[in-house]
Design a protein around this motif. Structure first.
Motif, short mmCIF file in Angstrom:
data_model
loop_
_atom_site.label_atom_id
_atom_site.label_comp_id
_atom_site.label_asym_id
_atom_site.label_seq_id
_atom_site.Cartn_x
_atom_site.Cartn_y
_atom_site.Cartn_z
N ILE A 34 0.33 4.14 9.57
CA ILE A 34 1.11 5.33 9.24
C ILE A 34 1.63 5.93 10.53
CG2 ILE A 34 1.07 7.67 8.30
CD1 ILE A 34 -1.18 6.73 6.43
N GLY A 35 2.93 6.18 10.55
CA GLY A 35 3.55 6.85 11.68
C GLY A 35 4.49 7.92 11.14
N THR A 36 5.31 8.47 12.00
CA THR A 36 6.30 9.46 11.58
C THR A 36 7.65 9.08 12.17
OG1 THR A 36 5.83 10.90 13.46
CG2 THR A 36 4.61 11.34 11.42
N SER A 37 8.68 9.65 11.58
CA SER A 37 10.05 9.42 12.03
C SER A 37 10.84 10.70 11.82
CB SER A 37 10.68 8.28 11.22
OG SER A 37 12.06 8.19 11.50
N ALA A 38 11.72 11.00 12.76
CA ALA A 38 12.56 12.19 12.61
C ALA A 38 13.48 12.07 11.40
CB ALA A 38 13.38 12.41 13.89
N ASP A 39 13.88 10.85 11.08
CA ASP A 39 14.77 10.59 9.94
C ASP A 39 14.18 9.47 9.08
OD1 ASP A 39 16.92 12.40 10.66
OD2 ASP A 39 17.35 11.01 12.30
N PRO A 40 13.12 9.76 8.31
CA PRO A 40 12.46 8.68 7.56
C PRO A 40 13.36 8.03 6.51
CG PRO A 40 11.65 10.82 6.86
CD PRO A 40 12.52 11.05 8.06
N ASP A 41 14.37 8.75 6.03
CA ASP A 41 15.27 8.18 5.04
C ASP A 41 16.29 7.23 5.66
OD1 ASP A 41 16.41 10.39 6.32
OD2 ASP A 41 17.76 10.78 4.65
N ARG A 42 16.29 7.10 6.97
CA ARG A 42 17.24 6.22 7.65
C ARG A 42 16.56 5.07 8.39
NH1 ARG A 42 22.48 9.11 8.58
NH2 ARG A 42 22.22 11.05 7.43
N GLU A 43 15.27 4.91 8.19
CA GLU A 43 14.54 3.82 8.84
C GLU A 43 15.00 2.48 8.27
OE1 GLU A 43 11.88 3.53 11.20
OE2 GLU A 43 12.54 5.54 11.72
N PRO A 44 15.32 1.51 9.13
CA PRO A 44 15.76 0.21 8.61
C PRO A 44 14.63 -0.51 7.88
CG PRO A 44 15.51 0.13 11.00
CD PRO A 44 15.30 1.56 10.58
N PHE A 45 14.99 -1.24 6.84
CA PHE A 45 14.05 -2.04 6.06
C PHE A 45 12.90 -1.21 5.50
CE2 PHE A 45 15.83 -4.68 9.49
CZ PHE A 45 16.66 -5.48 8.72
N THR A 46 13.21 0.02 5.13
CA THR A 46 12.19 0.95 4.66
C THR A 46 12.65 1.60 3.36
OG1 THR A 46 11.54 1.41 6.94
CG2 THR A 46 10.86 3.01 5.28
N ALA A 47 11.80 1.57 2.35
CA ALA A 47 12.11 2.25 1.08
C ALA A 47 11.74 3.72 1.24
CB ALA A 47 11.32 1.62 -0.06
N PHE A 48 12.68 4.61 0.90
CA PHE A 48 12.43 6.04 1.02
C PHE A 48 12.22 6.63 -0.36
CE2 PHE A 48 13.74 10.46 0.94
CZ PHE A 48 12.94 10.98 1.95
N PHE A 49 11.19 7.49 -0.49
CA PHE A 49 10.89 8.16 -1.74
C PHE A 49 10.83 9.66 -1.49
CE2 PHE A 49 9.12 3.94 -2.14
CZ PHE A 49 9.61 3.54 -3.37
N ALA A 50 11.51 10.41 -2.33
CA ALA A 50 11.47 11.87 -2.24
C ALA A 50 10.15 12.35 -2.82
CB ALA A 50 12.64 12.48 -2.99
N GLY A 51 9.39 13.06 -2.04
CA GLY A 51 8.13 13.61 -2.54
C GLY A 51 7.00 13.44 -1.56
N LEU A 52 5.79 13.44 -2.12
CA LEU A 52 4.55 13.38 -1.35
C LEU A 52 3.90 12.01 -1.53
CD1 LEU A 52 2.27 15.00 0.20
CD2 LEU A 52 1.32 15.45 -2.06
N LEU A 53 3.79 11.26 -0.45
CA LEU A 53 3.13 9.96 -0.46
C LEU A 53 1.62 10.19 -0.37
CD1 LEU A 53 3.19 6.83 -0.24
CD2 LEU A 53 3.50 7.14 2.24
N VAL A 54 0.88 9.56 -1.29
CA VAL A 54 -0.58 9.71 -1.31
C VAL A 54 -1.20 8.32 -1.32
CG1 VAL A 54 -2.58 10.67 -2.52
CG2 VAL A 54 -0.36 11.84 -2.66
N PRO A 55 -1.75 7.87 -0.18
CA PRO A 55 -2.47 6.60 -0.16
C PRO A 55 -3.80 6.75 -0.91
CG PRO A 55 -1.89 7.31 2.07
CD PRO A 55 -1.64 8.47 1.15
N ASP A 56 -4.29 5.67 -1.46
CA ASP A 56 -5.63 5.64 -2.07
C ASP A 56 -5.81 6.55 -3.28
OD1 ASP A 56 -6.57 3.72 -0.22
OD2 ASP A 56 -6.85 5.30 1.26
N PHE A 57 -4.74 6.80 -4.02
CA PHE A 57 -4.86 7.53 -5.28
C PHE A 57 -5.61 6.61 -6.25
CE2 PHE A 57 -3.43 9.78 -9.08
CZ PHE A 57 -3.41 11.10 -8.63
N PRO A 58 -6.41 7.14 -7.16
CA PRO A 58 -7.16 6.28 -8.08
C PRO A 58 -6.26 5.28 -8.82
CG PRO A 58 -7.92 8.52 -8.26
CD PRO A 58 -6.69 8.55 -7.38
N ARG A 59 -6.79 4.10 -9.06
CA ARG A 59 -6.02 3.03 -9.71
C ARG A 59 -5.56 3.41 -11.12
NH1 ARG A 59 -5.89 -1.16 -6.43
NH2 ARG A 59 -7.56 -1.40 -4.91
#
Length: 113
Positions: A34-59
Motif C-alpha cells: 500500500i502506498g499513496t499517490s497525489a493523483d490516484p485516479d491517474r495512476e497507470p495500469f491501476t483501477a480506481f474506485f470512488a470510496g473507501l478501500l478496506v482490505p481484509d473485510f470479512p469474506r
C-alpha cells in the motif's frame, strides 16, 4: 501470479484513514503493498474506485455490510474495527458515504475488488 493495482479516495487501516491510496492486490485478494499517490485516479495500469478501500473485510462481506447498515449511528471506523481481521478477508470498496463524518448512509454500498 496475477497482481492488480487498485486506487481509491480513502483507505481504512486499524491505525486510521489514509488518503489517496494505491494498493497491489494478489490473485486471492491479499493486499501486498500500500502506498499513496497525489493523483490516484491517474495512476497507470491501476483501477480506481470512488470510496473507501478496506482490505481484509470479512469474506461474507454482503451479510456483514447489511448488519453494519442497520447501525448507521456507529462511526464507520468503530464498525470496521469490530469486523476486520488483518490477514483474514477480502478487499472491498465502500461508497456512498457521508465523507464529512465518515459514516455509512442509507445509500452506501459495498463491492468486492
Amino acid at each position: 501470479m496475477t497482481v492488480r493495482r487498485i486506487a481509491a479516495h480513502l483507505l481504512w487501516t486499524p491505525g486510521g484513514i489514509v488518503r489517496h491510496p494505491v494498493a497491489e492486490v494478489g490473485e486471492y485478494g491479499d493486499v501486498r503493498w500500500i502506498g499513496t499517490s497525489a493523483d490516484p485516479d491517474r495512476e497507470p495500469f491501476t483501477a480506481f474506485f470512488a470510496g473507501l478501500l478496506v482490505p481484509d473485510f470479512p469474506r461474507d462481506f454482503r451479510a456483514v455490510f447489511a448488519r453494519m447498515q442497520m447501525q448507521l449511528d456507529i462511526p464507520l471506523a468503530e464498525a470496521l474495527a469490530a469486523v476486520v481481521t488483518p490477514g483474514c478477508g477480502v478487499p472491498v470498496v465502500i461508497s456512498g458515504l457521508d465523507y464529512e463524518t465518515l459514516r455509512l448512509t442509507p445509500h452506501s454500498c459495498i463491492m468486492k475488488v
